[in-house]
Design a protein around this motif. Structure first.
Motif: not given
Length: 214
Positions: A150-174
């Motif tokens: 569930a922790f991962l699923q919450e993180r996924v939901a937060e990420t989708k919300q964060r990038f809902a209106h901006e480009e989904l760019t590569r994180p510096e840690f990946w």
């Protein structure tokens, strides 16, 4: 203990042979020859290999990764730069890759130095990934302890919300790593365990080949 005896599990090899005379001068060219052959018969994830690194106690640790590119300068894969393997590579930037193609009774082992690929190359590859994989790269704190799925699923939901209106760019840690080979061994299964082994070792800019006993 399960049924049967593991000591009785045997397979005799013999569909191909390998010799110093039959291999190409460059191990990358030979790898490409075998890789393309395996693609015809191995099925999906022919690019899967075991990446082996050293932990803080100098104990080898392996895991399966997917090769994403190969060329004269080396073999490239991608991961989280904060993962366990990345921490190990930062401490000891040497590693090996082991490929096994069961359908062709073949194994390839690659040993060499590891470096991060340039950021712009990682950017290009990240954009080519499916959106779900892009989101997963942001959401997963790879190799860190988490309480539950569930922790991962919450993180996924937060990420989708964060990038809902901006480009989904590569994180510096990946990003990517490239293994620059200093030794490449090709193994071909043969009858009675008398397998063919040809190893390439690098002497400056020249590759030399040797035949090894099975």
């Amino acid at each position: 203990m399960g049924e049967g005896n593991i000591q009785d599990i045997r397979k005799d090899y013999g569909i191909e042979e390998l010799s110093k005379a039959s291999v190409l001068d460059n191990p990358i060219d030979q790898f490409e020859l075998w890789f393309k052959d395996a693609m015809k018969s191995e099925g999906c994830e022919v690019n899967a290999c075991v990446l082996s690194t050293l932990d803080e106690n100098q104990c080898p640790e392996g895991r399966v990764v997917l090769l994403k590119f190969y060329a004269e300068d080396g073999f490239t894969f991608y991961t989280n730069y904060q993962s366990k393997k990345a921490v190990q590579l930062a401490r000891h930037p040497m590693a090996s890759m082991t490929f096994y193609w069961r359908s062709r009774e073949r194994q390839v082992r690659v040993k060499g130095r590891i470096e991060k690929v340039p950021a712009e190359i990682s950017d290009v590859y990240f954009k080519e990934r499916p959106e779900g994989s892009q989101i997963g790269a942001w959401a997963s704190p790879q190799s860190q302890e988490i309480p539950d799925r569930a922790f991962l699923q919450e993180r996924v939901a937060e990420t989708k919300q964060r990038f809902a209106h901006e480009e989904l760019t590569r994180p510096e840690f990946w990003g990517g790593y490239i293994l620059q080979p200093i030794e490449v061994e090709f193994w071909q299964g043969r009858p009675s365990r008398l397998h063919d082994r040809i190893v390439y070792t690098r002497e400056g800019e020249v590759w030399e080949t040797k035949r090894l006993a099975p």
